[in-house]
Design a protein around this motif. Sequence first.
Motif, PDB file in Angstrom:
ATOM      1  N   MET A   1       0.850  -1.198   0.000  1.00  0.00           N
ATOM      2  CA  MET A   1       0.000   0.000   0.000  1.00  0.00           C
ATOM      3  C   MET A   1       0.885   1.247   0.000  1.00  0.00           C
ATOM      4  O   MET A   1       1.958   1.268   0.598  1.00  0.00           O
ATOM      5  N   ASN A   2       0.420   2.286  -0.692  1.00  0.00           N
ATOM      6  CA  ASN A   2       1.165   3.533  -0.777  1.00  0.00           C
ATOM      7  C   ASN A   2       0.685   4.466   0.334  1.00  0.00           C
ATOM      8  O   ASN A   2      -0.285   5.206   0.179  1.00  0.00           O
ATOM      9  N   ILE A   3       1.401   4.430   1.469  1.00  0.00           N
ATOM     10  CA  ILE A   3       0.994   5.215   2.641  1.00  0.00           C
ATOM     11  C   ILE A   3       1.024   6.710   2.326  1.00  0.00           C
ATOM     12  O   ILE A   3       0.108   7.451   2.686  1.00  0.00           O
ATOM     13  N   GLU A   4       2.094   7.147   1.655  1.00  0.00           N
ATOM     14  CA  GLU A   4       2.255   8.578   1.383  1.00  0.00           C
ATOM     15  C   GLU A   4       1.076   9.120   0.577  1.00  0.00           C
ATOM     16  O   GLU A   4       0.600  10.225   0.827  1.00  0.00           O
ATOM     17  N   LYS A   5       0.611   8.338  -0.393  1.00  0.00           N
ATOM     18  CA  LYS A   5      -0.512   8.792  -1.216  1.00  0.00           C
ATOM     19  C   LYS A   5      -1.808   8.789  -0.419  1.00  0.00           C
ATOM     20  O   LYS A   5      -2.634   9.697  -0.562  1.00  0.00           O
ATOM     21  N   GLN A   6      -1.996   7.776   0.416  1.00  0.00           N
ATOM     22  CA  GLN A   6      -3.243   7.672   1.175  1.00  0.00           C
ATOM     23  C   GLN A   6      -3.405   8.815   2.170  1.00  0.00           C
ATOM     24  O   GLN A   6      -4.507   9.296   2.390  1.00  0.00           O
ATOM     25  N   ILE A   7      -2.297   9.251   2.779  1.00  0.00           N
ATOM     26  CA  ILE A   7      -2.407  10.345   3.760  1.00  0.00           C
ATOM     27  C   ILE A   7      -2.042  11.695   3.137  1.00  0.00           C
ATOM     28  O   ILE A   7      -1.986  12.707   3.821  1.00  0.00           O
ATOM     29  N   GLU A   8      -1.780  11.703   1.806  1.00  0.00           N
ATOM     30  CA  GLU A   8      -1.505  12.914   1.023  1.00  0.00           C
ATOM     31  C   GLU A   8      -0.146  13.542   1.315  1.00  0.00           C
ATOM     32  O   GLU A   8       0.063  14.724   1.054  1.00  0.00           O
ATOM     33  N   PHE A   9       0.796  12.747   1.822  1.00  0.00           N
ATOM     34  CA  PHE A   9       2.150  13.259   2.007  1.00  0.00           C
ATOM     35  C   PHE A   9       2.815  13.486   0.652  1.00  0.00           C
ATOM     36  O   PHE A   9       3.711  14.316   0.517  1.00  0.00           O
ATOM     37  N   ASP A  10       2.373  12.759  -0.383  1.00  0.00           N
ATOM     38  CA  ASP A  10       2.923  12.965  -1.728  1.00  0.00           C
ATOM     39  C   ASP A  10       2.626  14.375  -2.234  1.00  0.00           C
ATOM     40  O   ASP A  10       3.453  14.980  -2.930  1.00  0.00           O
ATOM     41  N   LYS A  11       1.480  14.941  -1.848  1.00  0.00           N
ATOM     42  CA  LYS A  11       1.150  16.310  -2.246  1.00  0.00           C
ATOM     43  C   LYS A  11       2.009  17.327  -1.488  1.00  0.00           C
ATOM     44  O   LYS A  11       2.383  18.368  -2.046  1.00  0.00           O
ATOM     45  N   LYS A  13       5.033  16.701  -0.582  1.00  0.00           N
ATOM     46  CA  LYS A  13       6.329  16.601  -1.269  1.00  0.00           C
ATOM     47  C   LYS A  13       6.353  17.431  -2.553  1.00  0.00           C
ATOM     48  O   LYS A  13       7.375  18.041  -2.885  1.00  0.00           O
ATOM     49  N   GLU A  14       5.243  17.430  -3.283  1.00  0.00           N
ATOM     50  CA  GLU A  14       5.186  18.217  -4.519  1.00  0.00           C
ATOM     51  C   GLU A  14       5.365  19.708  -4.221  1.00  0.00           C
ATOM     52  O   GLU A  14       6.080  20.413  -4.934  1.00  0.00           O
ATOM     53  N   LYS A  26      15.825  18.320  -5.291  1.00  0.00           N
ATOM     54  CA  LYS A  26      14.486  17.855  -5.671  1.00  0.00           C
ATOM     55  C   LYS A  26      14.411  16.327  -5.613  1.00  0.00           C
ATOM     56  O   LYS A  26      13.422  15.764  -5.140  1.00  0.00           O
ATOM     57  N   GLU A  27      15.465  15.670  -6.099  1.00  0.00           N
ATOM     58  CA  GLU A  27      15.485  14.206  -6.079  1.00  0.00           C
ATOM     59  C   GLU A  27      15.527  13.693  -4.645  1.00  0.00           C
ATOM     60  O   GLU A  27      14.890  12.696  -4.303  1.00  0.00           O
ATOM     61  N   ARG A  28      16.280  14.364  -3.803  1.00  0.00           N
ATOM     62  CA  ARG A  28      16.367  13.955  -2.396  1.00  0.00           C
ATOM     63  C   ARG A  28      15.021  14.108  -1.701  1.00  0.00           C
ATOM     64  O   ARG A  28      14.623  13.261  -0.901  1.00  0.00           O
ATOM     65  N   ILE A  29      14.321  15.189  -2.006  1.00  0.00           N
ATOM     66  CA  ILE A  29      12.986  15.405  -1.429  1.00  0.00           C
ATOM     67  C   ILE A  29      12.031  14.305  -1.884  1.00  0.00           C
ATOM     68  O   ILE A  29      11.251  13.767  -1.100  1.00  0.00           O
ATOM     69  N   LYS A  30      12.108  13.972  -3.166  1.00  0.00           N
ATOM     70  CA  LYS A  30      11.223  12.942  -3.733  1.00  0.00           C
ATOM     71  C   LYS A  30      11.400  11.616  -3.004  1.00  0.00           C
ATOM     72  O   LYS A  30      10.425  10.877  -2.794  1.00  0.00           O
ATOM     73  N   ASN A  31      12.620  11.299  -2.614  1.00  0.00           N
ATOM     74  CA  ASN A  31      12.906  10.003  -1.998  1.00  0.00           C
ATOM     75  C   ASN A  31      12.980  10.060  -0.476  1.00  0.00           C
ATOM     76  O   ASN A  31      13.324   9.056   0.153  1.00  0.00           O
ATOM     77  N   VAL A  32      12.716  11.207   0.120  1.00  0.00           N
ATOM     78  CA  VAL A  32      12.865  11.338   1.571  1.00  0.00           C
ATOM     79  C   VAL A  32      11.872  10.422   2.294  1.00  0.00           C
ATOM     80  O   VAL A  32      10.755  10.192   1.826  1.00  0.00           O
ATOM     81  N   THR A  33      12.285   9.883   3.397  1.00  0.00           N
ATOM     82  CA  THR A  33      11.414   9.056   4.242  1.00  0.00           C
ATOM     83  C   THR A  33      11.702   9.389   5.696  1.00  0.00           C
ATOM     84  O   THR A  33      12.625  10.159   6.000  1.00  0.00           O
TER      85      THR A  33
END
Length: 648
Positions: A1-11, A13-14, A26-33
């Motif tokens: 399951m994509n946790i970041e997408k479900q809780i909108e952390f991907d937005k 990050k954008e 930008k690449e580091r932000i994209k892959n940050v955990t």
Amino acid sequence: MNIEKQIEFDKIKEIWMALAVTDQAKERIKNVTFYLSESELRKQLRDTTDSRRLIEKLGTPPLQNVEEAKEILMIAEKGDCLTPYQLERVERVLAAVERMKRYLEKGKENNNPLAYYEENLDAVEELREEIGRQIRGGEVDDYASRELSQIRIRMAGCQEQMKQKAEQVMRSQKECMADLYCTTRNGRICVPVKKEYKFRISGTVVDKSASGSTLFMEPTAAARYYEELQQLTISEENEVYRILYTLTAMLGASAEAMRENIRVMEVLDFILSKGKLSIDLGAVEPSVNTERRIVLKDARHPLMDRERNVPLQFEIGDNIRGIVITGPNTGGKTVAIKTVMLGCMMAQCGLHVTCKEADICMNSAYLCDIGDGQNIAENLSTFSSHIKNVLEVLREVDRESLVIMDELGSGTDPAEGMGIAVAILEELRKSGALFLVTTHYPEVKEYADRTEGLINARMTFDRETLSPTYQMVIGEAGESCAFHIADRLGMPEEMLKVAIRAAYGEDAVAGYAFGEKRECMEKNGTAEKTDVADKMTKRSTGKIVRIKKANPREDLSTKYRLGDSVMVYPDKKIGIVCKPINEKGVLRVQLPDRKIWINHKRVKLHVAAEELYPEDYDFNILFETVANRKILHDMDRKYTEEVIRHEE
């Protein structure tokens, strides 16, 4: 399951990536955990706080994308010659480094720890000045060296001499010229000479016009200067390459300092982007603990409008490990649990959180089940997808996890769904994890009320305005308010009675105040409801227009008879039926000038045959030729080999 997408952390990050400048950041932000090391997390949070303070004091930092400089540096280290454009890019990066050094030096005045990154930056002054002096506008400047300056002066002189000699020829031989201007062909200066005067001009033919009537000739006097110009061009090219190779070598010698500059600029870009995000979101630095405690004061979802958002008060930890949230639909339950998990994840990624104050524990895993997850391609129903996600959560969960689940046990039979919801809660409780779940089942509320480590919470709802207030009250169970909402929105009283009776029994129906009765009772405690519709008003809707079914096929064989006078449409010509309708619905009609086959639908009876002819009338007189009638007569009397031929 994509946790970041479900809780909108991907937005989030954008938004964060848009605030960074360099590709690497930008690449580091994209892959940050989220960080699992407490010391590293505390350092990241300090960096975010320091970067915000720095930006608030000094404004936007003078960062620049340095990705192109990496490729240029590799070319220089190989020993290849850099172009003027590439050297200008290096000069711009060094200028940005110099500006960043001055920016950070100002930060030292405020004792900002980030300002000491300045000591790792080297503007390589000598290289920057040399590039700035020798490269201008994407070319090697005329004054890059004394020799280049002299060469270009001599080249300009040669070009001027060539032009003067050409103009001198044009003036002296004006009658031979096709036009009064000189031009350049293949790098040579030429005069336009009329074809018939070719031999009167001393020079070489370089080109001619499309018609051939004009010849472009290089005068002999100008040719000498052209040869000199060619020699000077070679000298210029050599001097330009010498300058470019010298600057390339200087860059190669400063490669170590340049690599460090690039690295520091990318690190600073990542750190400062966190400060920019904190300012944009209006966030604050959270405190971090490892005691499994989460406290949020005036928390809000970072993607929601600040003016409309209702602050969330939330606390979990100590003896409370799980919270069961109930309340009306659209009451904010899902937003509330997302806000909690999103705030925790942002904090554990080293970001500030959108709260007035926050104390957040570190979590080893973030697990959730939100949304219906229905997937036709994978043959998953809403309930199946929920169970699939829940089982994944239960396999991974431990005492240091944070879990959120929305609409626990939904999507199936209520009794069985309730049982599954209780079983899931029991497993989560045994794991020791912190968890938040939303539900509508009253049995689950009762389970939470009597189980150690669990507590109920409710989202408040204004029954007067039928609107949620988005406030969470921990320690109280909520209700769905479905009957109140349906009543206010106009559901008939009889329907509501059936619903209440089915849900809570006959006694509950008697105690429910419907519509205006409830309003009157609230005003004076005695008034009875009057003139309230107990039936639902039906609205007219569109009606289906069906295709009319065809009547059973009529018998066409008797519709038209031999000799009937008919009208043929659309020409409206009168004809006589000479062959009745066949199985295809086609009959043959004799018109004044010819016979035709025609569909019966294009024919209308004009006068029936019995009204026109005697009973035993021989229609062959009308339809057969004299020759055919003679043959027919012979056939009636004897054997004959004659054949009757009909015109088709």
